[in-house]
Design a protein around this motif. Structure first.
Motif, PDB file in Angstrom:
ATOM      1  N   LEU A 397       0.854  -1.298   0.455  1.00  0.00           N
ATOM      2  CA  LEU A 397      -0.283  -0.238  -0.255  1.00  0.00           C
ATOM      3  C   LEU A 397       1.243   1.347   0.152  1.00  0.00           C
ATOM      4  O   LEU A 397       0.522   2.811  -0.396  1.00  0.00           O
ATOM      5  CB  LEU A 397      -0.639   0.123   1.147  1.00  0.00           C
ATOM      6  CG  LEU A 397      -2.115   1.198   0.983  1.00  0.00           C
ATOM      7  CD1 LEU A 397      -2.552   1.082  -0.010  1.00  0.00           C
ATOM      8  CD2 LEU A 397      -2.521   0.670   2.261  1.00  0.00           C
ATOM      9  N   ARG A 400       1.889   1.732  -3.692  1.00  0.00           N
ATOM     10  CA  ARG A 400       0.169   2.295  -3.978  1.00  0.00           C
ATOM     11  C   ARG A 400       0.352   3.549  -4.031  1.00  0.00           C
ATOM     12  O   ARG A 400       0.109   4.680  -4.941  1.00  0.00           O
ATOM     13  CB  ARG A 400      -0.690   1.667  -4.164  1.00  0.00           C
ATOM     14  CG  ARG A 400       0.041   0.467  -4.501  1.00  0.00           C
ATOM     15  CD  ARG A 400      -1.647  -0.578  -4.049  1.00  0.00           C
ATOM     16  NE  ARG A 400      -1.563  -1.886  -4.098  1.00  0.00           N
ATOM     17  CZ  ARG A 400      -1.824  -2.838  -5.157  1.00  0.00           C
ATOM     18  NH1 ARG A 400      -2.364  -2.417  -6.020  1.00  0.00           N
ATOM     19  NH2 ARG A 400      -1.395  -4.167  -5.700  1.00  0.00           N
ATOM     20  N   ILE A 401       0.788   4.249  -2.922  1.00  0.00           N
ATOM     21  CA  ILE A 401      -0.152   5.554  -2.532  1.00  0.00           C
ATOM     22  C   ILE A 401       0.420   6.630  -2.514  1.00  0.00           C
ATOM     23  O   ILE A 401       0.848   7.522  -3.010  1.00  0.00           O
ATOM     24  CB  ILE A 401       0.027   6.057  -0.750  1.00  0.00           C
ATOM     25  CG1 ILE A 401      -1.572   5.304  -0.028  1.00  0.00           C
ATOM     26  CG2 ILE A 401      -0.064   7.450  -0.092  1.00  0.00           C
ATOM     27  CD1 ILE A 401      -1.374   5.390   1.493  1.00  0.00           C
ATOM     28  N   LYS A 402       2.742   5.720  -2.903  1.00  0.00           N
ATOM     29  CA  LYS A 402       3.569   7.224  -3.876  1.00  0.00           C
ATOM     30  C   LYS A 402       2.764   6.943  -5.204  1.00  0.00           C
ATOM     31  O   LYS A 402       2.969   8.144  -6.329  1.00  0.00           O
ATOM     32  CB  LYS A 402       4.460   6.511  -3.474  1.00  0.00           C
ATOM     33  CG  LYS A 402       5.050   6.581  -2.292  1.00  0.00           C
ATOM     34  CD  LYS A 402       6.655   6.125  -2.325  1.00  0.00           C
ATOM     35  CE  LYS A 402       7.110   5.701  -0.965  1.00  0.00           C
ATOM     36  NZ  LYS A 402       8.651   5.143  -0.918  1.00  0.00           N
ATOM     37  N   ILE A 404      -0.570   7.018  -6.303  1.00  0.00           N
ATOM     38  CA  ILE A 404      -1.387   8.035  -6.666  1.00  0.00           C
ATOM     39  C   ILE A 404      -0.830   9.578  -6.827  1.00  0.00           C
ATOM     40  O   ILE A 404      -1.049  10.410  -7.049  1.00  0.00           O
ATOM     41  CB  ILE A 404      -2.045   7.436  -5.268  1.00  0.00           C
ATOM     42  CG1 ILE A 404      -3.109   5.286  -5.094  1.00  0.00           C
ATOM     43  CG2 ILE A 404      -2.932   8.443  -5.124  1.00  0.00           C
ATOM     44  CD1 ILE A 404      -3.892   5.377  -4.257  1.00  0.00           C
ATOM     45  N   ARG A 405       0.359   9.566  -6.045  1.00  0.00           N
ATOM     46  CA  ARG A 405       0.329  10.629  -5.577  1.00  0.00           C
ATOM     47  C   ARG A 405       0.950  11.510  -6.703  1.00  0.00           C
ATOM     48  O   ARG A 405       1.053  12.477  -7.182  1.00  0.00           O
ATOM     49  CB  ARG A 405       1.259  11.286  -4.109  1.00  0.00           C
ATOM     50  CG  ARG A 405       0.497  10.939  -2.777  1.00  0.00           C
ATOM     51  CD  ARG A 405       1.680  11.428  -2.142  1.00  0.00           C
ATOM     52  NE  ARG A 405       1.557  12.890  -1.757  1.00  0.00           N
ATOM     53  CZ  ARG A 405       2.790  12.775  -1.447  1.00  0.00           C
ATOM     54  NH1 ARG A 405       4.714  12.521  -1.340  1.00  0.00           N
ATOM     55  NH2 ARG A 405       3.285  14.743  -1.816  1.00  0.00           N
ATOM     56  N   GLY A 499      -4.858  -4.575  -0.508  1.00  0.00           N
ATOM     57  CA  GLY A 499      -4.468  -2.881  -1.040  1.00  0.00           C
ATOM     58  C   GLY A 499      -4.541  -1.840  -2.003  1.00  0.00           C
ATOM     59  O   GLY A 499      -4.873  -1.116  -1.854  1.00  0.00           O
ATOM     60  N   THR A 500      -5.348  -2.505  -2.764  1.00  0.00           N
ATOM     61  CA  THR A 500      -5.759  -1.872  -4.226  1.00  0.00           C
ATOM     62  C   THR A 500      -6.947  -1.601  -4.174  1.00  0.00           C
ATOM     63  O   THR A 500      -7.647  -0.019  -3.990  1.00  0.00           O
ATOM     64  CB  THR A 500      -5.678  -2.846  -5.482  1.00  0.00           C
ATOM     65  OG1 THR A 500      -4.731  -4.099  -5.840  1.00  0.00           O
ATOM     66  CG2 THR A 500      -6.878  -2.127  -6.334  1.00  0.00           C
ATOM     67  N   ALA A 503      -6.407   1.568  -1.670  1.00  0.00           N
ATOM     68  CA  ALA A 503      -5.911   2.884  -2.642  1.00  0.00           C
ATOM     69  C   ALA A 503      -6.621   3.300  -3.499  1.00  0.00           C
ATOM     70  O   ALA A 503      -6.206   4.277  -4.156  1.00  0.00           O
ATOM     71  CB  ALA A 503      -4.537   1.707  -3.438  1.00  0.00           C
ATOM     72  N   THR A 504      -7.710   2.746  -3.944  1.00  0.00           N
ATOM     73  CA  THR A 504      -8.768   2.754  -4.838  1.00  0.00           C
ATOM     74  C   THR A 504      -9.239   4.173  -4.274  1.00  0.00           C
ATOM     75  O   THR A 504      -9.652   5.163  -4.694  1.00  0.00           O
ATOM     76  CB  THR A 504      -9.309   1.885  -5.856  1.00  0.00           C
ATOM     77  OG1 THR A 504      -8.675   1.299  -6.179  1.00  0.00           O
ATOM     78  CG2 THR A 504     -10.717   2.626  -6.597  1.00  0.00           C
ATOM     79  N   LEU A 506      -7.895   5.855  -1.731  1.00  0.00           N
ATOM     80  CA  LEU A 506      -7.997   7.098  -1.444  1.00  0.00           C
ATOM     81  C   LEU A 506      -7.500   8.038  -2.386  1.00  0.00           C
ATOM     82  O   LEU A 506      -7.891   9.158  -2.634  1.00  0.00           O
ATOM     83  CB  LEU A 506      -6.730   6.773  -0.492  1.00  0.00           C
ATOM     84  CG  LEU A 506      -5.457   7.834   0.100  1.00  0.00           C
ATOM     85  CD1 LEU A 506      -6.108   8.721   0.605  1.00  0.00           C
ATOM     86  CD2 LEU A 506      -4.535   7.110   0.313  1.00  0.00           C
ATOM     87  N   ASN A 507      -7.801   7.200  -3.163  1.00  0.00           N
ATOM     88  CA  ASN A 507      -7.465   8.425  -4.655  1.00  0.00           C
ATOM     89  C   ASN A 507      -8.539   8.656  -4.953  1.00  0.00           C
ATOM     90  O   ASN A 507      -8.866  10.328  -5.406  1.00  0.00           O
ATOM     91  CB  ASN A 507      -6.948   6.984  -5.908  1.00  0.00           C
ATOM     92  CG  ASN A 507      -6.529   8.098  -7.231  1.00  0.00           C
ATOM     93  OD1 ASN A 507      -6.432   9.017  -7.183  1.00  0.00           O
ATOM     94  ND2 ASN A 507      -7.527   7.088  -8.275  1.00  0.00           N
TER      95      ASN A 507
END
Length: 709
Positions: A397, A400-402, A404-405, A499-500, A503-504, A506-507
């Motif tokens: 995760l 993935r957050i990196k 996303i940003r 995790g996806t 992440a989804t 959050l995005n």
């Protein structure tokens, strides 16, 4: 006066000498096992062994934290090999020259064999066995057990410590260098205790080897003395036993000292003071303890038959020490009393040693340090989701957050604030929540180790598992085991891991709340970035023509309606052109939208020249224009008409989505801002465009009329 400074060539030699010290020492140890040494050399090395053990013990006593003596496991190995090498070298000398007398193996062994045990080999044997038992079964075993438990706890605590460091870094409490140093310390602490656990086996093995070497020396000496040198049994056993016991003692005492040092290093609790200061400051800190102990010892001194003088003298000393402590505490300033009379902790912490150390935290004065900044973006997870965000466990995760940003910055046009991740034990084990400026904007549950099968509307069949909904878009879904992943995909489900899912979600929330993430700092950073390529363009606009707050409001207006701000050059040029005639952010936003019309249409209708849109009925359009002219901001719309507009717009948007088209309402320019703001809350998926925003190269096809009925 300047201090003495060594020449450069001497400094280089010193540096190389430090690097070569360890290899040279190891070679010398191996040479001592092979090459015969004279008695004087044995004296020199035995003395060095004793001095080295004392140095190690004192270094351990004055060490503040275990990592300050990080080389200790290697030191244990080297000192153990030194003692074994000396045992081999001395055994060779004892067996070859032992018949000549007690000084055959050097003065050090002779001194330990005669002066320390009075020349009595029976006493020496008993003392040697007792020292070995103490070293083997008490000190070394205890130190090894503490190191083993310390290594286990250090490894178990690593994920939490790493998360705390990442949280402090994301919160801006520490810099990248401090975070790197603290991560290194956490890793080295675990490695240190693990190495100490293994190194303690060296000392235990050394104790066993000492017993065996001594027995072999006695038996071998008897055989050599009686067979090769024709000595009587009594003389042979006296000579060789004394030499063997002296040799064992001169090696076993440094071994015991090193074992005590190892126990000191691993058994101490981390503090800002060395062991001596901790023990004295905490053991002799309370006068009440001294009074009671002095009374007990003095009472024992009054019992007939006891050594009265010794007990009464010691009791009086304890009473006197308690009186001095109490007098010292009365004269102490209050701030020192809070820290305790020489205790282990800082002011106000437990373990300070004094009665005043228990001052409750609520009595301390408030300070600005108590005002904690609110995280712009936060992600809190339950304990079962910690592996997803733990760097030491390769938490996917985090990557993935990196991503996303980075994707957000590339698509939307500015860098979103960092996501501050922390664990929250108040949440359900598999729950998470996403916060914006300290307020929850989204939450859900993610089953780590399972997959979420989402039904996009075309899936066939049902799947066994926990029925739920997709937290990002509200689609029906079910949590399934990994074994059912292929079956779910073949049935038309969209299958993603835990995790996806997070992440989804959050995005989606970051994109939805993009306007709230664009603060003054982000706008200024955006201008600074643009100024690298077009410094004059930025310099002429802010703050000469438009203030930073007005620019921020224009950009936020664009983001609220899903318009990307990547084309900052066009935005700034448009503002520079029209800001002289109006400073109203809404008017400037409308002008910027016209300039960005091609990009807006491309974003909504990618890859097509025909735009399928909804539009207003002519009568409704006239009514809205009248309401706009009457109320200025559209507040003159009647409630019944407002409900009708919302209902018909919702029906038309559903028809658009059913045909696979983006729901877009095309209206005259003066009505665009009014209807966009009016319909945004009820129909967030509906986009409102004005005629002036449509490029001339595009063809318009009207699919439905709002207000026709």
């Amino acid at each position: 006066m300047n201090g003495f400074r060594l020449p450069g060539w001497l400094q280089k030699i010193g540096a190389r000498g430090n690097a070569l010290a360890a290899p040279i020492l190891i070679i010398l140890l191996l040479a001592m096992m092979i090459l015969p040494l004279p008695a004087f050399a044995l004296d020199l090395f035995f003395s060095f062994n004793i001095a080295m053990s004392v140095i190690v013990l004192l270094t351990a006593l004055y060490t503040v934290k275990p990592l300050d003596f990080m080389a200790f496991p290697a030191v244990l190995l080297v000192t153990t090999m030194l003692r074994l090498s000396l045992n081999v070298a001395s055994t060779r000398v004892v067996l070859t020259e032992g018949h000549t007398g007690g000084a055959a193996a050097g003065k050090v062994i002779e001194a330990f064999g005669h002066f320390l045990i009075g020349g009595n080999y029976t006493v020496g044997l008993v003392v040697f066995i007792i020292l070995t038992i103490i070293n083997f079964t008490v000190v070394t075993k205890g130190a090894g057990r503490i190191a083993e438990v310390g290594a286990r706890f250090a490894l178990d605590a690593m994920p939490g410590k790493q998360m705390a460091i990442d949280a402090d870094l994301n919160a801006g409490l520490i810099g990248e260098q401090d975070a790197k140093r603290r991560r290194s310390e956490v890793s080295m602490e675990a490695e240190f205790y693990g190495a100490m656990d293994g190194a303690s086996k060296y000392v235990r093995g050394d104790a066993v080897a000492g017993i065996l070497v001594t027995v072999i020396n006695v038996v071998g000496g008897l055989i050599v003395g009686m067979v090769q040198h024709d000595m009587a049994f009594g003389d042979a056993i006296k000579n060789y036993t004394l030499l063997a016991i002296g040799d064992g003692l001169v090696a076993q005492i440094p071994s015991l000292i090193i074992s005590i040092a190892a126990g000191m290093v691993v058994s101490r609790v981390a503090s800002d003071k060395d062991v001596g200061s901790q023990v004295v400051g905490q053991l002799f800190a309370k006068p009440e303890v001294m009074y009671i102990t002095g009374g007990i010892i003095g009472g024992m001194g009054l019992i007939p038959g006891m050594p009265n003088l010794v007990f009464l003298l010691l009791g009086s000393t304890l009473f006197g020490g308690g009186y001095l402590l109490e007098k010292r505490r009365k004269n102490m300033p209050p701030e020192e009393l809070q820290g305790g009379a020489g205790g282990a902790g800082p002011a106000g912490t437990p373990g300070g040693g004094g009665a005043a150390a228990t001052t409750p935290a609520e009595q301390e004065e408030a300070s600005w340090q108590d005002v904690m900044p609110v995280d712009t973006l936060g992600l809190e997870v339950g304990y079962r989701l910690i592996p997803l965000v733990d760097k030491t466990q390769n938490g996917e995760l985090l990557k993935r957050i990196k991503g996303i940003r980075k994707k957000f910055a590339q698509e939307v046009g500015f860098l979103a604030p960092p996501v501050h991740i922390r664990d929250n034990l108040e949440l359900k084990p598999s729950a998470y929540r996403i916060t914006l400026k300290g307020v929850e904007v989204g939450s859900g549950e993610a089953m780590n180790g399972q997959y979420l099968a989402i039904n996009p509307g075309m899936a066939s069949g049902t799947l066994p598992g926990l029925v739920t909904t997709d937290p990002a878009f509200g689609l029906p879904a079910v949590w399934i085991d990994a074994a059912l992943k292929d079956d779910a995909q073949s049935m038309g489900y969209t299958v993603v891991d835990a995790g996806t899912v997070i992440a989804t979600h959050l995005n989606h929330l970051i994109t939805t709340h993009a306007s709230e993430l664009l603060g003054r700092m982000e706008v200024q950073a955006l201008l600074d970035h643009l100024a690298k390529d077009a410094p004059k363009l930025v310099e002429d606009l802010v703050p000469k023509i438009v203030s930073l707050s007005t620019l921020q409001k224009v950009l936020q207006n664009l983001l609220q309606e899903g318009v990307h701000i990547r084309d900052m050059r066009t935005i700034i040029e448009t503002l520079s052109e029209h800001a002289g005639s109006t400073q109203d952010p809404n008017d400037l936003t409308a002008l910027v939208r016209v300039a960005l019309g091609r990009a807006i249409v491309q974003q909504l209708f990618p890859g097509t020249n025909e735009l399928s849109v909804m539009t207003l009925d002519n009568r409704l359009e006239r009514l809205l224009v009248q309401a706009l002219n009457a109320g200025g901001d559209g507040t003159g719309i009647e409630p019944g008409l407002a409900d009708t507009i919302v209902q018909q717009a919702a029906n038309a948007a559903q028809q658009q989505e059913a045909m696979g088209l983006t729901p877009v309402l095309l209206v005259p320019g003066p009505l665009r801002t009014l209807l966009s703001r009016f319909l945004r809350r009820a129909l967030p998926q509906l986009k409102v465009l004005s005629h002036s925003e449509i490029p001339e190269s595009k063809t318009i096809r009207v699919t439905s009329l709002v207000g026709a009925a």
